[in-house]
Scaffold this motif. Structure first.
Motif, PDB file in Angstrom:
ATOM      1  N   MET A   1       0.844  -1.206   0.000  1.00 51.84           N
ATOM      2  CA  MET A   1       0.000   0.000   0.000  1.00 51.84           C
ATOM      3  C   MET A   1       0.873   1.247   0.000  1.00 51.84           C
ATOM      4  SD  MET A   1      -3.047   1.092   2.636  1.00 51.84           S
ATOM      5  CE  MET A   1      -2.046   0.892   4.098  1.00 51.84           C
ATOM      6  N   LEU A   2       0.515   2.213  -0.846  1.00 51.28           N
ATOM      7  CA  LEU A   2       1.234   3.482  -0.931  1.00 51.28           C
ATOM      8  C   LEU A   2       0.298   4.629  -0.548  1.00 51.28           C
ATOM      9  CD1 LEU A   2       2.985   1.547  -2.710  1.00 51.28           C
ATOM     10  CD2 LEU A   2       3.538   3.526  -4.116  1.00 51.28           C
ATOM     11  N   ILE A   3       0.746   5.474   0.359  1.00 48.24           N
ATOM     12  CA  ILE A   3      -0.037   6.632   0.806  1.00 48.24           C
ATOM     13  C   ILE A   3       0.802   7.883   0.593  1.00 48.24           C
ATOM     14  CG2 ILE A   3      -1.246   7.719   2.719  1.00 48.24           C
ATOM     15  CD1 ILE A   3      -1.427   4.909   4.015  1.00 48.24           C
ATOM     16  N   LYS A   4       0.354   8.756  -0.276  1.00 42.56           N
ATOM     17  CA  LYS A   4       1.109   9.975  -0.579  1.00 42.56           C
ATOM     18  C   LYS A   4       0.970  11.002   0.537  1.00 42.56           C
ATOM     19  CE  LYS A   4       1.657  13.557  -4.137  1.00 42.56           C
ATOM     20  NZ  LYS A   4       1.247  14.009  -5.493  1.00 42.56           N
ATOM     21  N   VAL A   5       2.081  11.676   0.835  1.00 42.04           N
ATOM     22  CA  VAL A   5       2.097  12.784   1.804  1.00 42.04           C
ATOM     23  C   VAL A   5       2.527  14.035   1.034  1.00 42.04           C
ATOM     24  CG1 VAL A   5       3.039  13.661   3.970  1.00 42.04           C
ATOM     25  CG2 VAL A   5       2.761  11.181   3.645  1.00 42.04           C
ATOM     26  N   PRO A   6       1.567  14.846   0.546  1.00 41.09           N
ATOM     27  CA  PRO A   6       1.928  16.035  -0.239  1.00 41.09           C
ATOM     28  C   PRO A   6       2.713  17.044   0.592  1.00 41.09           C
ATOM     29  CG  PRO A   6      -0.414  15.507  -0.465  1.00 41.09           C
ATOM     30  CD  PRO A   6       0.114  14.696   0.675  1.00 41.09           C
ATOM     31  N   SER A   7       3.652  17.726  -0.042  1.00 44.23           N
ATOM     32  CA  SER A   7       4.449  18.723   0.670  1.00 44.23           C
ATOM     33  C   SER A   7       3.575  19.826   1.253  1.00 44.23           C
ATOM     34  CB  SER A   7       5.496  19.327  -0.266  1.00 44.23           C
ATOM     35  OG  SER A   7       4.882  19.933  -1.393  1.00 44.23           O
ATOM     36  N   GLU A   8       2.435  20.090   0.625  1.00 41.54           N
ATOM     37  CA  GLU A   8       1.527  21.117   1.135  1.00 41.54           C
ATOM     38  C   GLU A   8       0.964  20.764   2.508  1.00 41.54           C
ATOM     39  OE1 GLU A   8       1.719  21.314  -3.278  1.00 41.54           O
ATOM     40  OE2 GLU A   8       1.320  19.695  -1.843  1.00 41.54           O
TER      41      GLU A   8
ATOM     42  N   ILE B   1       3.658   0.591   2.829  1.00 41.58           N
ATOM     43  CA  ILE B   1       3.320  -0.339   3.905  1.00 41.58           C
ATOM     44  C   ILE B   1       3.129  -1.737   3.336  1.00 41.58           C
ATOM     45  CG2 ILE B   1       1.680  -0.847   5.760  1.00 41.58           C
ATOM     46  CD1 ILE B   1       0.955   2.170   5.741  1.00 41.58           C
ATOM     47  N   GLY B   2       3.898  -2.686   3.843  1.00 41.17           N
ATOM     48  CA  GLY B   2       3.777  -4.061   3.394  1.00 41.17           C
ATOM     49  C   GLY B   2       4.574  -4.336   2.135  1.00 41.17           C
ATOM     50  N   LYS B   3       4.424  -5.522   1.604  1.00 48.79           N
ATOM     51  CA  LYS B   3       5.223  -5.986   0.470  1.00 48.79           C
ATOM     52  C   LYS B   3       4.949  -5.156  -0.784  1.00 48.79           C
ATOM     53  CE  LYS B   3       6.267 -10.046  -2.353  1.00 48.79           C
ATOM     54  NZ  LYS B   3       7.714  -9.748  -2.352  1.00 48.79           N
ATOM     55  N   GLU B   4       6.000  -4.584  -1.324  1.00 52.47           N
ATOM     56  CA  GLU B   4       5.922  -3.807  -2.566  1.00 52.47           C
ATOM     57  C   GLU B   4       7.246  -3.963  -3.316  1.00 52.47           C
ATOM     58  OE1 GLU B   4       3.458  -2.113  -3.867  1.00 52.47           O
ATOM     59  OE2 GLU B   4       2.041  -1.882  -2.193  1.00 52.47           O
ATOM     60  N   ASP B   5       7.160  -4.205  -4.612  1.00 54.38           N
ATOM     61  CA  ASP B   5       8.328  -4.193  -5.491  1.00 54.38           C
ATOM     62  C   ASP B   5       8.164  -3.011  -6.428  1.00 54.38           C
ATOM     63  OD1 ASP B   5       9.670  -6.551  -4.530  1.00 54.38           O
ATOM     64  OD2 ASP B   5       8.070  -7.725  -5.475  1.00 54.38           O
ATOM     65  N   LEU B   6       8.914  -1.946  -6.168  1.00 52.10           N
ATOM     66  CA  LEU B   6       8.690  -0.671  -6.835  1.00 52.10           C
ATOM     67  C   LEU B   6       9.816  -0.331  -7.793  1.00 52.10           C
ATOM     68  CD1 LEU B   6       7.561   1.320  -3.674  1.00 52.10           C
ATOM     69  CD2 LEU B   6       6.069   0.492  -5.506  1.00 52.10           C
ATOM     70  N   SER B   7       9.429   0.162  -8.953  1.00 53.68           N
ATOM     71  CA  SER B   7      10.364   0.763  -9.890  1.00 53.68           C
ATOM     72  C   SER B   7      10.163   2.267  -9.799  1.00 53.68           C
ATOM     73  CB  SER B   7      10.104   0.263 -11.315  1.00 53.68           C
ATOM     74  OG  SER B   7      10.996   0.872 -12.223  1.00 53.68           O
ATOM     75  N   ILE B   8      11.183   2.964  -9.334  1.00 54.61           N
ATOM     76  CA  ILE B   8      11.080   4.409  -9.104  1.00 54.61           C
ATOM     77  C   ILE B   8      11.666   5.121 -10.306  1.00 54.61           C
ATOM     78  CG2 ILE B   8      11.691   6.307  -7.573  1.00 54.61           C
ATOM     79  CD1 ILE B   8      12.108   4.176  -5.358  1.00 54.61           C
TER      80      ILE B   8
ATOM     81  N   MET C   1       6.191   6.256  -8.803  1.00 58.02           N
ATOM     82  CA  MET C   1       6.296   4.827  -8.471  1.00 58.02           C
ATOM     83  C   MET C   1       4.907   4.295  -8.196  1.00 58.02           C
ATOM     84  SD  MET C   1       7.707   5.174  -4.557  1.00 58.02           S
ATOM     85  CE  MET C   1       8.396   6.786  -4.901  1.00 58.02           C
ATOM     86  N   GLY C   2       4.601   3.137  -8.678  1.00 55.84           N
ATOM     87  CA  GLY C   2       3.330   2.483  -8.375  1.00 55.84           C
ATOM     88  C   GLY C   2       2.120   3.360  -8.588  1.00 55.84           C
ATOM     89  N   GLY C   3       2.163   4.228  -9.599  1.00 59.07           N
ATOM     90  CA  GLY C   3       1.044   5.121  -9.885  1.00 59.07           C
ATOM     91  C   GLY C   3       0.998   6.378  -9.045  1.00 59.07           C
TER      92      GLY C   3
END
Length: 234
Positions: free
Chosen positions: A1-8, A211-218, A197-199
């Motif tokens: 799971m990916l959760i974005k934290v915007p700089s704003e 969070i948790g298992k992720e194989d990411l291409s950045i 990464m990951g959308g």
């Protein structure tokens, strides 16, 4: 799971000589729902004006890592260490039983930017320690550089926690891979530039919780500079 934290969404503390962006509760910023991410307690993005800085102050029972982004960071501490670090250099303190230190920008005309990272230690009352590593850009260019580790890792500073810190500078159109295992998590910051990464798309100072298992291409949309803190999932 990916959760974005915007700089704003980051809290900005502007003290004139210092502009600091807090990823988690710190100093005058308190949010009971944003105290930490696992064992990562503090991540501050600090810009320090010339001929100013953090005067001597105390710490204890914390693993403290500083990553210099631009300018020069001059450190002094009660253990007798004095050192100046520049872009890409990493400084480490295990505050343990207690120490004092200062972090200054001694330049007369150039601002200092560095990331201040606090990680909760595996136990309290550890012996105080200081360490640093100075790196050439080639060590992190289009690849992940392992700069701090909870275990033994070639060339990485050893810290007292099950956590790892990686950095990379990526050219436009290039990618680096980051794998997070089951039972692990990571906090990744786009320090400069933009990447995806990951959308999830990140611009400068955005972050993402992994969070948790992720194989990411950045992938670097422009030239990009990142820092990732990988740790046990708690």
């Amino acid at each position: 799971m990916l959760i974005k934290v915007p700089s704003e969404n980051l809290y900005v503390a502007n003290h004139g000589w210092l502009v600091s962006r807090f990823h988690f509760s710190f100093a005058e910023y308190y949010n009971s729902k944003n105290m930490n991410f696992g064992v990562l307690r503090v991540l501050n993005d600090d810009i320090v004006q010339p001929a100013t800085g953090f005067e001597t102050h105390p710490h204890d029972n914390m693993e403290i890592v500083s990553y210099c982004v631009s300018g020069e960071l001059t450190h002094r501490d009660s253990m007798g260490y004095k050192e100046t670090l520049s872009r890409g250099d990493v400084q480490y303190m295990s505050a343990g039983t207690g120490l004092t230190h200062s972090e200054m920008n001694e330049s007369k005309d150039k601002a200092l930017r560095f990331l201040q990272i606090w990680i909760l230690p595996s136990s309290r009352g550890l012996k105080t320690q200081y360490g640093s590593k100075k790196y050439k850009k080639a060590a992190r260019h289009n690849k992940l550089l392992h700069v701090a580790a909870g275990g033994d890792a070639d060339g990485a500073i050893k810290i007292h926690q099950d956590a790892n810190i990686y950095v990379s500078e990526i050219d436009k159109g290039k990618t680096v891979d980051l794998s997070i295992k089951q039972g692990r998590q990571a906090y990744l910051v786009c320090v400069e530039g933009s990447l995806s990464m990951g959308g999830v798309e990140l611009k400068e100072r955005d972050a993402v919780k992994i969070i948790g298992k992720e194989d990411l291409s950045i992938a670097a949309a422009t030239g990009a500079h990142l820092l990732a803190i990988e740790m046990v999932l708690v």
